[in-house]
Design a protein around this motif. Sequence first.
Motif, PDB file in Angstrom:
ATOM      1  N   MET A   1     -63.864  85.231 -26.473  1.00  0.00           N
ATOM      2  CA  MET A   1     -64.418  84.904 -25.160  1.00  0.00           C
ATOM      3  C   MET A   1     -65.442  85.957 -24.737  1.00  0.00           C
ATOM      4  N   ASP A   2     -66.482  85.495 -24.083  1.00  0.00           N
ATOM      5  CA  ASP A   2     -67.527  86.378 -23.590  1.00  0.00           C
ATOM      6  C   ASP A   2     -67.029  87.078 -22.329  1.00  0.00           C
ATOM      7  N   ILE A   3     -67.034  88.408 -22.338  1.00  0.00           N
ATOM      8  CA  ILE A   3     -66.541  89.165 -21.192  1.00  0.00           C
ATOM      9  C   ILE A   3     -67.345  88.856 -19.931  1.00  0.00           C
ATOM     10  N   LYS A   4     -68.640  88.553 -20.124  1.00  0.00           N
ATOM     11  CA  LYS A   4     -69.496  88.220 -18.986  1.00  0.00           C
ATOM     12  C   LYS A   4     -69.054  86.914 -18.347  1.00  0.00           C
ATOM     13  N   HIS A   5     -68.663  85.939 -19.165  1.00  0.00           N
ATOM     14  CA  HIS A   5     -68.215  84.658 -18.643  1.00  0.00           C
ATOM     15  C   HIS A   5     -66.881  84.805 -17.902  1.00  0.00           C
ATOM     16  N   LEU A   6     -66.035  85.710 -18.394  1.00  0.00           N
ATOM     17  CA  LEU A   6     -64.779  85.969 -17.693  1.00  0.00           C
ATOM     18  C   LEU A   6     -65.059  86.587 -16.323  1.00  0.00           C
ATOM     19  N   HIS A   7     -66.045  87.457 -16.267  1.00  0.00           N
ATOM     20  CA  HIS A   7     -66.446  88.053 -14.986  1.00  0.00           C
ATOM     21  C   HIS A   7     -66.963  86.969 -14.047  1.00  0.00           C
ATOM     22  N   TYR A   8     -67.742  86.040 -14.573  1.00  0.00           N
ATOM     23  CA  TYR A   8     -68.236  84.922 -13.763  1.00  0.00           C
ATOM     24  C   TYR A   8     -67.071  84.102 -13.217  1.00  0.00           C
ATOM     25  N   PHE A   9     -66.116  83.809 -14.099  1.00  0.00           N
ATOM     26  CA  PHE A   9     -64.965  82.986 -13.713  1.00  0.00           C
ATOM     27  C   PHE A   9     -64.153  83.661 -12.605  1.00  0.00           C
ATOM     28  N   VAL A  10     -63.886  84.943 -12.750  1.00  0.00           N
ATOM     29  CA  VAL A  10     -63.120  85.683 -11.736  1.00  0.00           C
ATOM     30  C   VAL A  10     -63.854  85.676 -10.400  1.00  0.00           C
ATOM     31  N   THR A  11     -65.159  85.819 -10.446  1.00  0.00           N
ATOM     32  CA  THR A  11     -65.950  85.822  -9.213  1.00  0.00           C
ATOM     33  C   THR A  11     -65.880  84.469  -8.511  1.00  0.00           C
ATOM     34  N   VAL A  12     -65.951  83.388  -9.272  1.00  0.00           N
ATOM     35  CA  VAL A  12     -65.840  82.049  -8.696  1.00  0.00           C
ATOM     36  C   VAL A  12     -64.458  81.870  -8.060  1.00  0.00           C
ATOM     37  N   CYS A  13     -63.418  82.338  -8.753  1.00  0.00           N
ATOM     38  CA  CYS A  13     -62.050  82.224  -8.220  1.00  0.00           C
ATOM     39  C   CYS A  13     -61.898  83.027  -6.939  1.00  0.00           C
ATOM     40  N   ASP A  14     -62.503  84.195  -6.907  1.00  0.00           N
ATOM     41  CA  ASP A  14     -62.401  85.035  -5.709  1.00  0.00           C
ATOM     42  C   ASP A  14     -63.142  84.416  -4.530  1.00  0.00           C
ATOM     43  N   GLN A  15     -64.281  83.821  -4.815  1.00  0.00           N
ATOM     44  CA  GLN A  15     -65.107  83.253  -3.742  1.00  0.00           C
ATOM     45  C   GLN A  15     -64.724  81.811  -3.413  1.00  0.00           C
ATOM     46  N   LEU A  16     -64.074  81.134  -4.388  1.00  0.00           N
ATOM     47  CA  LEU A  16     -63.736  79.709  -4.262  1.00  0.00           C
ATOM     48  C   LEU A  16     -64.958  78.893  -3.871  1.00  0.00           C
ATOM     49  N   SER A  17     -66.087  79.279  -4.451  1.00  0.00           N
ATOM     50  CA  SER A  17     -67.359  78.599  -4.178  1.00  0.00           C
ATOM     51  C   SER A  17     -68.358  78.990  -5.252  1.00  0.00           C
ATOM     52  N   TYR A  18     -68.979  77.987  -5.888  1.00  0.00           N
ATOM     53  CA  TYR A  18     -70.000  78.272  -6.891  1.00  0.00           C
ATOM     54  C   TYR A  18     -71.230  78.910  -6.258  1.00  0.00           C
ATOM     55  N   SER A  19     -71.604  78.404  -5.096  1.00  0.00           N
ATOM     56  CA  SER A  19     -72.821  78.915  -4.453  1.00  0.00           C
ATOM     57  C   SER A  19     -72.645  80.370  -4.029  1.00  0.00           C
ATOM     58  N   LYS A  20     -71.501  80.715  -3.430  1.00  0.00           N
ATOM     59  CA  LYS A  20     -71.256  82.098  -3.008  1.00  0.00           C
ATOM     60  C   LYS A  20     -71.131  83.027  -4.213  1.00  0.00           C
ATOM     61  N   ALA A  21     -70.457  82.532  -5.255  1.00  0.00           N
ATOM     62  CA  ALA A  21     -70.299  83.343  -6.459  1.00  0.00           C
ATOM     63  C   ALA A  21     -71.641  83.596  -7.126  1.00  0.00           C
ATOM     64  N   ALA A  22     -72.483  82.554  -7.201  1.00  0.00           N
ATOM     65  CA  ALA A  22     -73.807  82.705  -7.815  1.00  0.00           C
ATOM     66  C   ALA A  22     -74.645  83.720  -7.052  1.00  0.00           C
ATOM     67  N   GLN A  23     -74.537  83.658  -5.737  1.00  0.00           N
ATOM     68  CA  GLN A  23     -75.279  84.603  -4.902  1.00  0.00           C
ATOM     69  C   GLN A  23     -74.802  86.037  -5.140  1.00  0.00           C
ATOM     70  N   LYS A  24     -73.501  86.222  -5.251  1.00  0.00           N
ATOM     71  CA  LYS A  24     -72.951  87.548  -5.475  1.00  0.00           C
ATOM     72  C   LYS A  24     -73.306  88.072  -6.858  1.00  0.00           C
TER      73      LYS A  24
END
Length: 296
Positions: A1-24
């Motif tokens: 697994m790509d560590i960067k993708h795991l970071h993306y996934f965790v950020t989405v889970c924390d924000q519960l929003s794709y738009s907010k996670a993408a912005q962060k």
Amino acid sequence: MDIKHLHYFVTVCDQLSYSKAAQKLHISQPSLSNAIKNLEQEVGSPLLERNTRKMEMTDAGKILYQKSLLLLSQMNMLKKEMEEVKLTGSGDLIIGIIESVKHWIPKVIRGYQGRFPSINIKLIEVLSGKAVKESLRKYHTHLLITNQFIDEEDIESRPLYDERLMLVLHKDHPLAEKESVRLKDLANEPFIISTEGFQTREDILTAFSFEQVNPQIKFEIERFETALTLVRENLGVTIIPENYLFGSTDASLVRKTIDSPALERTVYLAYMKNRYLAPAMQAFLEEVRGKFPSKT
């Protein structure tokens, strides 16, 4: 697994929003969505579900989220340790402290800086119990001087010295003239104490409980200086560590020792057991231990 993708996934889970996670994350939302889809394909199971109200993790998503948090934390620690491998002549040394070390920590630093003049030292007050462990585990500090014994497998907790907790009251207070004061004498006094979460508060309340006395808590504070400010106005009495009062010549304050075994605490030096300690960090540990050889 790509560590960067795991970071993306965790950020989405924390924000519960794709738009907010993408912005962060400072990436586009389509790129983020594609990364999560690729991760789901690799796992072979949906990780996130969206209904009309909110986004939720699937069972697989919850497992991956928890494991990813641990992995990302370990990667962050590894990165910091690699940065510190050569920390011998320059860099930052971050030390968490409690208020009562103010009379001796500068002397230790003076001796240390004679050996490592280019090391920048940051002193951060880390007072509450939860913050102490978090500070070490998240690498916010390299080591801590604390009045809490930390009984954890991953944290080393070495005793440095013992100190008493002393009663402080205004010189015009009726108890100031008494040769000896007991905790029972404080039962009806407006009492000043640390807020919940501070070990000093727990120690003091334990002492009162041992004597079957209920203190009349009037003020709750986070810093000892605030407590002394209130005592100077004769608004109440307080109990604080003797080392915090070291060198004080305030004529308006009277300090007294109360005969209670519970009103004594141990100060510890704490650091992560498995963390790489660069030579500059090891040297500081040696300086502190050298000042208190009887305990360490």
